[in-house]
Design an enzyme around this catalytic site. Structure first.
Site, PDB file in Angstrom:
ATOM      1  N   GLY A  45       0.834  -1.198   0.000  1.00  6.48           N
ATOM      2  CA  GLY A  45       0.000   0.000   0.000  1.00  6.48           C
ATOM      3  C   GLY A  45       0.865   1.243   0.000  1.00  6.48           C
ATOM      4  O   GLY A  45       1.992   1.227   0.516  1.00  6.48           O
ATOM      5  N   GLN A  50       3.180   9.960   0.704  1.00  3.85           N
ATOM      6  CA  GLN A  50       4.462   9.260   0.893  1.00  3.85           C
ATOM      7  C   GLN A  50       5.440   9.543  -0.245  1.00  3.85           C
ATOM      8  O   GLN A  50       6.636   9.287  -0.119  1.00  3.85           O
ATOM      9  CB  GLN A  50       4.245   7.757   1.040  1.00  3.85           C
ATOM     10  N   CYS A  95       5.485   0.193   7.367  1.00  5.68           N
ATOM     11  CA  CYS A  95       5.181   1.314   6.475  1.00  5.68           C
ATOM     12  C   CYS A  95       6.428   1.642   5.668  1.00  5.68           C
ATOM     13  O   CYS A  95       7.532   1.682   6.231  1.00  5.68           O
ATOM     14  CB  CYS A  95       4.763   2.533   7.315  1.00  5.68           C
ATOM     15  N   LEU A  96       6.259   1.873   4.370  1.00  2.86           N
ATOM     16  CA  LEU A  96       7.408   2.228   3.528  1.00  2.86           C
ATOM     17  C   LEU A  96       8.063   3.525   3.990  1.00  2.86           C
ATOM     18  O   LEU A  96       9.241   3.751   3.690  1.00  2.86           O
ATOM     19  CB  LEU A  96       6.972   2.343   2.054  1.00  2.86           C
ATOM     20  N   HIS A 137      -4.803   1.990   7.433  1.00  5.00           N
ATOM     21  CA  HIS A 137      -3.414   2.479   7.512  1.00  5.00           C
ATOM     22  C   HIS A 137      -3.182   3.585   6.477  1.00  5.00           C
ATOM     23  O   HIS A 137      -2.638   4.640   6.802  1.00  5.00           O
ATOM     24  CB  HIS A 137      -2.451   1.298   7.293  1.00  5.00           C
ATOM     25  N   GLU A 138      -3.596   3.338   5.240  1.00  2.87           N
ATOM     26  CA  GLU A 138      -3.353   4.320   4.167  1.00  2.87           C
ATOM     27  C   GLU A 138      -4.206   5.568   4.360  1.00  2.87           C
ATOM     28  O   GLU A 138      -3.766   6.681   4.067  1.00  2.87           O
ATOM     29  CB  GLU A 138      -3.592   3.693   2.790  1.00  2.87           C
ATOM     30  N   HIS A 141      -2.665   8.160   6.515  1.00  2.00           N
ATOM     31  CA  HIS A 141      -1.688   9.027   5.841  1.00  2.00           C
ATOM     32  C   HIS A 141      -2.359  10.279   5.270  1.00  2.00           C
ATOM     33  O   HIS A 141      -1.751  11.350   5.241  1.00  2.00           O
ATOM     34  CB  HIS A 141      -1.003   8.273   4.689  1.00  2.00           C
TER      35      HIS A 141
HETATM   36  C1  QAP Z   1       0.671  -0.572   4.869  1.00  2.00           C
HETATM   37  O1  QAP Z   1       2.808  -1.176   4.224  1.00  2.00           O
HETATM   38  C2  QAP Z   1       0.168  -1.764   5.619  1.00  2.00           C
HETATM   39  O2  QAP Z   1       9.573  -1.654   6.712  1.00  2.00           O
HETATM   40  C3  QAP Z   1       1.537  -0.915   3.699  1.00  2.00           C
HETATM   41  O3  QAP Z   1      11.498  -2.502   5.051  1.00  2.00           O
HETATM   42  C4  QAP Z   1       0.925  -2.322   6.652  1.00  2.00           C
HETATM   43  O4  QAP Z   1       3.547  -1.830   2.240  1.00  2.00           O
HETATM   44  C5  QAP Z   1      -1.030  -2.306   5.340  1.00  2.00           C
HETATM   45  C6  QAP Z   1       7.559  -2.296   3.756  1.00  2.00           C
HETATM   46  C7  QAP Z   1       0.445  -3.404   7.348  1.00  2.00           C
HETATM   47  C8  QAP Z   1      -1.503  -3.393   6.045  1.00  2.00           C
HETATM   48  C9  QAP Z   1      -0.772  -3.940   7.046  1.00  2.00           C
HETATM   49  C10 QAP Z   1       7.919  -1.926   5.034  1.00  2.00           C
HETATM   50  C11 QAP Z   1       8.542  -2.723   2.893  1.00  2.00           C
HETATM   51  C12 QAP Z   1       6.172  -2.207   3.267  1.00  2.00           C
HETATM   52  C13 QAP Z   1       9.227  -2.007   5.456  1.00  2.00           C
HETATM   53  C14 QAP Z   1       3.796  -1.605   3.400  1.00  2.00           C
HETATM   54  C15 QAP Z   1      10.223  -2.449   4.591  1.00  2.00           C
HETATM   55  C16 QAP Z   1       9.870  -2.808   3.294  1.00  2.00           C
HETATM   56  C17 QAP Z   1       5.134  -1.748   3.989  1.00  2.00           C
HETATM   57 CO    CO Z   2       2.264   3.761   5.600  1.00  2.00          CO
END
Ligand code: QAP
Ligand code: CO
Length: 171
Positions: A45, A50, A95-96, A137-138, A141
């Protein structure tokens, strides 16, 4: 085109994003670039802020049972509103924009989402499980909120300490 992802504690991550008014080619190109950026960073996501664009747009691509992210499962969600949230569930979120950190966060278990697609068409979606969590989550943001803003005082302090250490070690 890949877009740079801004990371905590960048102050733009605190911006409240504004509604999308024009569903034009510029928006479509931007959404395509968001998708390329999210996939290349191994994300499921991504919200527009971001990549430093303060508009109420987000994309999601939830992996299937085998962990594959099929491009046909991409959701482009613009100007979303949550209706009928029910239940509570906890998931270890990341989270990215906060790379390398994961924390248990409580969210609604299921919800109905009203939003617009890239053409401005009104859409309604029933979401549960990971999709429901990712939407919440999104959407945080869009209001300048990160998952770490949900932590208790003591867990947040622990996060800040670990984050400071991680920044030092990166240099
Ligand atoms: C949000 O999160 C989310 O730390 C999206 O090193 C999170 O795509 C939605 C990511 C949890 C539902 C449940 C994070 C990639 C990606 C990192 C992400 C990383 C590499 C996070
Ligand atoms: Co995020």
């Amino acid at each position: 085109m890949l877009l740079p992802i801004i990371t905590y504690p960048h102050k733009l991550l605190k911006s409240v994003s504004t509604d999308v008014a024009m569903f034009d080619t510029q928006l479509h190109t931007f959404l395509d670039n968001m998708y390329e950026t999210m996939i290349s960073s191994n994300g499921i996501g991504l919200a527009a802020i971001q990549v430093a664009m303060p508009i109420r747009a987000l994309i999601l691509c939830i992996p299937d049972e085998e962990g594959n992210q099929d491009p046909s499962n991409i959701l482009e969600i613009i100007n979303p509103r949550i209706a009928n949230p029910i239940g509570k569930t906890t998931y270890q979120e990341g989270c990215l924009s906060v790379p390398g950190f994961y924390e248990d966060i409580e969210r609604y278990e299921a919800l109905t989402l009203h939003y617009h697609d890239r053409h401005g068409k009104e859409c309604v979606l029933e979401a549960n499980e990971l999709l429901s969590i990712a939407i919440q989550h999104e959407m945080d943001h869009l209001d300048g909120k990160l998952f770490i803003d949900h932590l208790s005082y003591s867990r947040r302090k622990k996060f800040e300490k670990e984050h400071k250490k991680a920044l030092k070690e990166k240099k």
